[in-house]
Design a protein around this motif. Structure first.
Motif: not given
Lengths: 282, 280
Positions: A169-173
């Motif tokens: 959700a925080r944009g970590v792939r």
């Protein structure tokens, strides 16, 4: 010490030290991510790689790395199935990759006949004599590269491991990180299998990390402790292997298992319930 | 070109086919639940235990079958006992079996220095299905037939207990006892499969057909039977290939067939999913 008069023992100690640091570092993340099965499979896959390299007459080191990295990419790439749950389908993929890779190893052993089957025991269970000075340099170079890559992704990887949903959700792939981690784990497995033999790499990956994570819950401390335990395990195992007729892999797994049992015992001792004192005072 | 009559004329080929068929059936049936319960790693651990058990028996001069079945059953039950919530900790299984394998290396050293048996280690690891004697084939066929029967008997409650242990327990299903029974059956199957395709390769019979079946259908019982069918077909096709091309070891041929079926199933379902998405 007398054993350092021999060049092959000096090389074995140099290589062992490099491998212990790398395997300890990757093993710590592997245990935390519960990917022991994947780690074990990547280690075993090195066997057909090495056998194929000998068969083709190219450098064994290339065979180890090529096979482990290819297998890591296959495990990461196969899509999840519709019917089963994600974990269940991933374990089927890993099992299939492992069994098929080892079957290819068996085919190569049978095609190549006598020479390779004499070498097979060494490939599987490790040998002290096999490490040359140039191989130590290759091991060092690959280990430095892998550790640098690990240092680069360590923070997001730790985040993605501890809480994948929030990390995503925080944009970590998350998916890309896990693929990259498998490749690095493959590198560590390929390095370690040249010392311990393919079958017992797993001892060096899982045992120090398992012991350290039982001793302390603090991430940074247990990470450092893992590498320290891995180093002591390798140094002690090489010493014992030098003075005995048994293969180095056996000593490695035995010393490692001893450490794991001690850590588990220590944890049980410190965690033991102490209601007795409370009952006496009341 | 080989004819069926001449292929089955050789007794060792007949033994391989008879034992191989029943071993494959039991591996497929047990394997479906191994994959469903995400316990492939346990199967992996047992495959290494099989190696140590076999070599310990050889080093001690005892029967190979006794070592295989004894070690696998013992460790399978130990894993069941260690497990919390039915599944033992990965790291505990991993640490224990890595050490058991280290012991295997020692037994190999003892055995190869005491007798002229350098090849024994390799044949235990990679299998010698054409080397089964009449009595070995009979023992294996009888034991794995019993495993198949037991598996079919407990399939329904085990499916319930695997998918939703909490509800199953409240409905009166003996979840814990089923876990012991199931892991015991996995241990016995591992020991049998170790003779068919080798200790290192038995995951190919345990996990691959079941993984293929799970990709092809989402319905549990259809996948359960399909898994056994794919395992048997892989063994038959593999044995025929090995018979036709003597340089190819039968273990490799069997696993190559199983892996191709898995790859084909993966490709088919991927294409299906894409066309379904395009249609939607």
């Amino acid at each position: 010490m007398a054993i350092f008069q021999f060049t092959f023992m000096v090389n074995a100690y140099r290589a062992g030290t490099i491998v212990a640091v790398l395997a300890g570092a990757l093993g710590w993340f592997m245990v935390l991510r519960r990917q022991s099965f994947a780690g074990h499979t990547l280690a075993l896959v090195s066997f057909p790689g090495a056998a194929a390299a000998i068969f083709l007459g190219i450098s064994v080191t290339i065979g180890y790395f090529a096979a482990a990295i290819t297998a890591a990419l296959v495990i990461a790439a196969v899509p999840r199935s519709l019917g089963g749950r994600a974990r269940s389908s991933e374990s089927a993929v890993i099992g299939t990759v492992q069994a098929f890779a080892l079957a290819c190893g068996a085919l190569l052993v049978s095609l190549y006949g006598g020479f390779l089957s004499a070498l097979t025991t060494n490939l599987l269970f490790g040998s002290l004599l096999g490490i040359s000075a140039s191989q130590v340099l290759v091991l060092l170079g690959a280990a430095v590269a892998a550790l640098a890559a690990l240092a680069g992704i360590a923070r997001p990887l730790f985040f993605a491991t501890v809480d994948p949903d929030v990390a995503e959700a925080r944009g970590v792939r998350v998916r890309a990180l896990s693929a990259l981690f498998l490749v690095l784990l493959g590198c560590a497995a390929a390095e370690a299998s040249q010392i311990t033999g393919v079958l017992l790499v797993f001892a060096l990956l899982v045992m120090p990390a398992a012991a350290a994570q039982r001793l302390t819950a603090r991430p940074a401390l247990s990470f450092v402790l893992t590498i320290a335990i891995a180093l002591v395990t390798v140094w002690l195992a090489l010493l014992l292997a030098y003075y005995s007729i048994y293969p180095v892999g056996f000593w490695l797994s035995t010393v490692g298992f001893g450490g794991f049992v001690l850590a588990t015992g220590w944890r049980a001792w410190t965690d033991r319930p102490r209601p007795v004192a409370a009952e006496v005072t009341t | 070109m080989i004819s069926f009559a001449s292929t089955f004329g050789e007794p060792f080929v007949r033994y391989a086919f008879i034992a191989g068929t029943v071993i494959a059936a039991s591996s497929g049936l047990v394997g479906y639940f191994v994959v469903l319960r995400s316990q492939v790693f346990t199967g992996d651990a047992l495959s290494h235990v099989a190696f140590t058990g076999a070599l310990a028996a050889l080093a001690a001069g005892a029967s190979l079958l006794l070592g295989l079945y004894g070690a696998c059953l013992l460790v399978a039950l130990a894993i069941a006992a260690l497990g919390r919530h039915g599944q033992a900790d990965d790291t505990v299984i991993g640490s224990v079996f890595a050490w058991v394998l280290g012991l295997g290396a020692v037994f190999l050293t003892i055995y190869t220095t005491s007798a002229t048996g350098g090849v024994a280690g390799i044949s235990v690891l990679f299998g010698t299905i054409f080397g089964l004697s009449a009595s070995q084939a009979a023992v294996d066929a009888a034991i794995t037939a019993a495993v198949c029967a037991a598996m079919i008997l407990i399939a329904r409650p085990l499916l319930f207990a695997s998918l939703d242990p909490a509800v199953a327990r409240s409905r009166g299903v003996p979840v814990r006892a089923l876990e012991y029974a199931f892991l015991g059956l996995v241990g016995v199957t591992a020991a049998a499969a170790a003779q068919a395709v080798g200790a290192l390769l038995l995951l190919g019979l345990l996990a691959t057909p079941a993984g293929t079946a799970q990709r092809l259908t989402a319905r549990p019982f259809r996948a359960f039977w399909l898994s056994a069918g794919i395992a048997i077909a892989s063994v038959w096709a593999g044995l025929l290939i090995a018979e036709a091309a003597p340089t190819v070891p039968p273990s490799f041929a069997i696993l190559a067939v199983a892996t191709s079926s898995y790859a084909a199933a993966t490709a088919v379902t991927a294409v299906h999913r894409r066309s379904a998405r395009a249609a939607a």
